[in-house]
Design an enzyme around this catalytic site. Structure first.
Site, PDB file in Angstrom:
ATOM      1  N   GLY B  14     -10.076  -2.424   0.481  1.00 26.89           N
ATOM      2  CA  GLY B  14      -9.382  -3.122   1.552  1.00 26.89           C
ATOM      3  C   GLY B  14      -8.562  -2.150   2.388  1.00 26.89           C
ATOM      4  O   GLY B  14      -7.980  -1.217   1.850  1.00 26.89           O
ATOM      5  N   ARG B  24      -4.501  11.414   9.413  1.00 25.03           N
ATOM      6  CA  ARG B  24      -3.931  12.460  10.283  1.00 25.03           C
ATOM      7  C   ARG B  24      -3.272  13.561   9.457  1.00 25.03           C
ATOM      8  O   ARG B  24      -3.463  14.751   9.722  1.00 25.03           O
ATOM      9  CB  ARG B  24      -2.903  11.814  11.220  1.00 25.03           C
ATOM     10  N   VAL B  26      -3.833  14.425   6.316  1.00 24.98           N
ATOM     11  CA  VAL B  26      -4.832  15.198   5.567  1.00 24.98           C
ATOM     12  C   VAL B  26      -5.528  16.198   6.495  1.00 24.98           C
ATOM     13  O   VAL B  26      -5.666  17.387   6.179  1.00 24.98           O
ATOM     14  CB  VAL B  26      -5.871  14.246   4.914  1.00 24.98           C
ATOM     15  N   VAL B  27      -5.941  15.709   7.649  1.00 21.10           N
ATOM     16  CA  VAL B  27      -6.681  16.566   8.587  1.00 21.10           C
ATOM     17  C   VAL B  27      -5.825  17.752   9.031  1.00 21.10           C
ATOM     18  O   VAL B  27      -6.247  18.910   8.962  1.00 21.10           O
ATOM     19  CB  VAL B  27      -7.152  15.750   9.818  1.00 21.10           C
ATOM     20  N   ARG B  75     -17.451  -1.818   1.168  1.00 19.42           N
ATOM     21  CA  ARG B  75     -17.748  -1.876  -0.256  1.00 19.42           C
ATOM     22  C   ARG B  75     -19.190  -1.351  -0.396  1.00 19.42           C
ATOM     23  O   ARG B  75     -20.022  -1.543   0.482  1.00 19.42           O
ATOM     24  CB  ARG B  75     -17.643  -3.303  -0.796  1.00 19.42           C
ATOM     25  N   CYS B  76     -19.494  -0.682  -1.495  1.00 20.16           N
ATOM     26  CA  CYS B  76     -20.802  -0.030  -1.605  1.00 20.16           C
ATOM     27  C   CYS B  76     -21.356  -0.215  -3.013  1.00 20.16           C
ATOM     28  O   CYS B  76     -20.934   0.448  -3.960  1.00 20.16           O
ATOM     29  CB  CYS B  76     -20.650   1.455  -1.263  1.00 20.16           C
ATOM     30  N   ASP B 106      -7.587   0.860  -6.869  1.00 18.52           N
ATOM     31  CA  ASP B 106      -8.174   1.282  -8.138  1.00 18.52           C
ATOM     32  C   ASP B 106      -9.697   1.277  -8.119  1.00 18.52           C
ATOM     33  O   ASP B 106     -10.326   2.095  -8.805  1.00 18.52           O
ATOM     34  CB  ASP B 106      -7.603   0.470  -9.312  1.00 18.52           C
ATOM     35  N   THR B 129      -3.064   0.570  -0.660  1.00 19.35           N
ATOM     36  CA  THR B 129      -3.332  -0.854  -0.876  1.00 19.35           C
ATOM     37  C   THR B 129      -2.035  -1.609  -0.667  1.00 19.35           C
ATOM     38  O   THR B 129      -0.974  -1.138  -1.067  1.00 19.35           O
ATOM     39  CB  THR B 129      -3.858  -1.139  -2.303  1.00 19.35           C
ATOM     40  N   ASP B 131      -1.003  -4.109  -2.161  1.00 22.94           N
ATOM     41  CA  ASP B 131      -0.547  -4.835  -3.355  1.00 22.94           C
ATOM     42  C   ASP B 131       0.548  -4.133  -4.162  1.00 22.94           C
ATOM     43  O   ASP B 131       1.172  -4.744  -5.018  1.00 22.94           O
ATOM     44  CB  ASP B 131      -1.720  -5.131  -4.273  1.00 22.94           C
ATOM     45  N   ASP B 133       0.439  -1.987  -6.599  1.00 19.50           N
ATOM     46  CA  ASP B 133       0.198  -2.186  -8.023  1.00 19.50           C
ATOM     47  C   ASP B 133      -0.507  -0.995  -8.675  1.00 19.50           C
ATOM     48  O   ASP B 133      -1.285  -1.162  -9.611  1.00 19.50           O
ATOM     49  CB  ASP B 133      -0.614  -3.461  -8.237  1.00 19.50           C
ATOM     50  N   ARG B 175      -3.466 -11.187  -5.776  1.00 18.24           N
ATOM     51  CA  ARG B 175      -4.273 -11.848  -6.813  1.00 18.24           C
ATOM     52  C   ARG B 175      -3.646 -11.631  -8.177  1.00 18.24           C
ATOM     53  O   ARG B 175      -3.503 -12.554  -8.959  1.00 18.24           O
ATOM     54  CB  ARG B 175      -5.690 -11.269  -6.820  1.00 18.24           C
ATOM     55  N   SER B 218      18.498 -28.841   4.281  1.00 19.73           N
ATOM     56  CA  SER B 218      17.739 -29.650   5.233  1.00 19.73           C
ATOM     57  C   SER B 218      16.266 -29.276   5.231  1.00 19.73           C
ATOM     58  O   SER B 218      15.441 -29.957   5.811  1.00 19.73           O
ATOM     59  CB  SER B 218      18.312 -29.488   6.628  1.00 19.73           C
TER      60      SER B 218
END
Lengths: 327, 327, 327, 327
Positions: B14, B24, B26-27, B75-76, B106, B129, B131, B133, B175, B218
């Site tokens: 994701g 950027r 890393v490059v 996804r692969c 992960d 990610t 999340d 986590d 999730r 309220s």
């Protein structure tokens, strides 16, 4: 007709960004013109329950930028009965309120029209609804903000759509009016826009999406007004999924976050102008009118007309343009 | 081990805000240290399909502020087979890529770990990610932005909730991890927060809401992580509706808009630091590690450990505090 | 020591986003623990002028998202005199306030420390200042929001800088601390960052800008903390203009808009935690401490220490990284 | 007149939010109608320097939401000479460009008008400037976004102004036109608005501020257009400070951040409509016209007229209303 001394102001129906800016304008204009102003909580329910509060110029400070409505809003079944309206009027009279400003949509105006007809109390309506579907004003309070809120969501989803080669169906508000869907769809560069005012065959939608995929589009966004005829985003997505497999498909339902948020500049200026004009109209002896903006001018429309002609007229030219710009 | 000459960088799983700022980093760090850098489109799929592109310092200009990932993600399934990985490695080798930086969660790390184990190619993982986590880093890329995105939605819904005496159930991503739900819930002043890590009895929730209503609240907002045990916001709302009638009840599902948007300052600084550190680690001879932030320090964690221990540990003290602050 | 019955809470010094969320937390935690809570308007001035207001749980509803401080803040010369403090203490005692929570920066803490030393009233300080420069907490209230506010401004200016081949000098808050400038500068991809903690020779700055221009950069952004040694953005710009003519040069001074705005998720969670912890500490018998966050844990620091060691320690590694990432 | 085959599109003058959405519309409408479209970098300078790039439908993907202009803009002294224009026209002809769409303000149109008069090349102008001061269109590209940007700044400053009992002077763009200042001032609830179109005596301003302070206002915000006659915010503040001491006084100069940012829904829809209409007009044989929006209709205005009548007409009624609503 005797001179107005005390104006009641209330919001009713669904809330819309800009209502607070409008309340501020009504209160301060009233005070400037030498009137007392009373806020009525929770609309018609508050008339029945005597939820009145005196408002001075400081009572509306620092609310021009707030979403929602500090006077709150509610739906009120009792007011639809003659007995309910009798109680409401009695309470208004006891409080000394001799004129009303009603901020809301056509449901709100229907109540106001009844009350003013039955009890001869002057009333001016202000179009406050995100749907932009009231006859007599080019724009209603909250529409511009809601459209920008939808657009921000589209922009965010575009990031993830473009990163994944995905197809997104985004459902936006609009039971009868496709105004938000159309404008946010054009502004968001949506590949297709499905509206309540126009039937869209699922076959045509799939064809359009396939053409996009074949011409190298890596993702697509489809905007769907909740009132469109195929039954909303989940149903459209389901039927498209059965036959279209270029991209992964996801659905988002924006829901009530479209109603909130700090109002845009456009909505606040509109709110100020309409609130200001509503009090000026009351003081000038007007009643049973809606104040609206036409071009850059304030205009009054008979409130019965604004109730009976409330539908937004679909801008077909924008829809046609949208199809070309999303090739 | 021979010296690294050409580093491949990719995003996978994701997408998360901050991935572009990280690419950027890393490059430019690679180029500064005298290495070539190659972008691999669509993660593992791109290795198999030879979607390689040489990146110079200008190729990453003006992307630090963009959501999503300019290298795309996918996804692969093929990469999960030994044959798929063999093809991927052959292609990397032909391209001259002799080290990898993998940005993702992960699932991404699991693929990277396999490839580096089977083919002895140095690899460093960066936790990307929303999340939050992943074991080995106090924060993952995108978590701070996503939490703020959720919070903006809560704020908007609060406007309309407070105007109408309404109860809102808002479903947010998560999730297995309630980190976004808990933090956005605390920050949004939610009356209740339902998390995957903790069972919440519907009876207790109703009791809490009733107490609020009786003590003059309220409106109320309940945040529900998608992975909570009662089956998500629609199901919780349905069960509450059967027995609770102080307010009108509405449901909002935020969905994928939580993934997009321009990254926050925190996420961009984190992205810069982790991207920079990943290249430095590779050049220093490290492999099979995840770079993370612990306190204010960069730390390396064995990638196997970060895969196996990935759960967020529920901050019970925040949950307890939240119950007190929303009285 | 007798049991605490009534806690006074106030904000003082410059306002910071998150103060309202913090006030809400103090009030509700106090009430939950069976204490009365009194809001003191305008800090120390309000103690002298008896501006006290009883606060119940509903009095702080719907303020968690607001910038500024509903209790207001002011500078108070009188409180710096022994007579002023004597009056303040007498008023507190008459009101029955037997413990204090002080939200602010080191000036605020200095006043609190004096009062508690002279009159033996328990007091806990909460770090509320955008500068992030208080010893004893990794973060202060408002710093994260202010940094994001600066970043939004940089992003907007980047649009126009990149369209015009322009060089922008943006001055941000920070008299003694470069924390906002450094983090917003890294996150905004600034070509150079000038800080109070470090002398920057104009020659070096020009060299850096020339290298950028020669390596094909079309625009540049330089962030300057107001306290940097060359005298602020206008002076730096003037001296650069005399010798650098690759781009048109513009100056922006962000000023006080950096203090306002709805607090970020991070700042609100921090505000809740610190407010909650401050009351718990008072009830546990603590006094003359500042509550802070270290790692993910609440810690108490002697308030004298936090006053005397307040400087932010420049993160040299971030500054070095920034130079590399903006090549 | 022979049929148009290749349309050149460029942006010139100050950049404005919505220019990218407009470029996208021009490119895709051109392609849809069977024309080639060439982007010209840096406006007139690019014509002279042959900075031409062929644009297909995908070349403008994902730019609808971006501020600034991907085609860049520049000021070009050479084009003001007959020789410069001769070179420009020669280059256009060599490239096969036989029609132009010029996006910008009156400076841009002046250049376009000259070129089309001297060399008989068809040209359509699109009003792109935040100042909203072009005759022939109710709105110009970028004005709505810029006004909202100013408003966000006012809202932030209001937080801190209200917390401190302060008086703020905020300077906004507008050398000759007070349109942004007036609308943002009304929407921001400013206590006073100083405009280029109207002299404001410092005495009157001080009187107004004193009245506010005496009627219990705790803070005030004054909006000042950069072109107002007292010499801008710093000068006004200085003169007010000498005689007004109810509040502490601060100055903010918003500067160039007003030009950037993602365009609003209104600006993007306007950009789409004007871009679409400009190509349709060219294909229909029109030239030397500006496309504009009047009411909800597209209209063509002679470009000479739009240059000669460019001033915004001050909305006196809004200014009067503003004084009443800020009591």
């Amino acid at each position: 007709m005797s001179e107005i001394k005390k104006i009641g102001v209330f919001t009713s129906g669904g809330d819309a960004p800009g209502m607070n800016a409008c309340i501020r304008a009504v209160v301060r204009t009233g005070i400037f013109l030498g009137k007392e102003v009373v806020g009525i909580y929770q609309g018609y329910q508050g008339m029945i329950d005597k939820k009145f509060i005196n408002m001075d110029a400081r009572s509306v400070r620092n609310i021009i930028q707030l979403g929602g409505t500090v006077l709150k809003t509610a739906r009120c079944a009792e007011f639809r009965t003659p007995e309910g309206r009798a109680t409401a009027y009695k309470n208004l009279k006891e409080e000394g309120i001799d004129a009303l400003v009603a901020i809301g949509g056509d449901g709100t105006f229907t109540g106001a029209e009844l009350l003013s007809r039955e009890y001869d109390i002057p009333i001016i309506g202000i179009p406050g609804t995100i749907d932009n579907d009231l006859y007599g004003s080019d724009f209603t309070l909250g529409y511009d903000t809601a459209t920008n809120t939808v657009l921000e969501a589209i922009d965010k989803i575009r990031d993830t759509a473009a990163s994944h080669d995905r197809l997104f169906f985004i459902e936006v508000m609009g039971r009868d009016s496709g105004c938000i869907a159309l404008h946010a769809g054009v502004a968001g560069g949506a590949e297709a826009i499905l509206l309540p005012e126009k039937e869209t065959a699922i076959d045509d939608l799939i064809l359009k999406l396939e053409e996009g995929a074949l011409s190298n589009k890596s993702s697509s966004i489809v905007i769907i007004a909740e009132g469109e005829k195929n039954g909303g985003a989940y149903n459209v997505a389901k039927r498209v999924k059965e036959r279209f497999n270029f991209y992964d498909i996801k659905v988002t339902i924006l829901g009530h976050l479209q109603r909130g948020g700090t109002p845009s500049s456009f909505d606040r200026v509109l709110a100020c102008r309409l609130g200001y004009a509503s009090v000026k109209a009351l003081v000038a002896g007007e009643s049973r009118k809606m104040v609206g903006l036409r071009g850059n001018l304030i205009q009054l429309t008979d409130i019965v007309e604004s109730i009976n002609n409330h539908s937004y007229k679909l801008e077909e030219d924008l829809l046609e343009m949208s199809a070309i710009l999303s090739i």
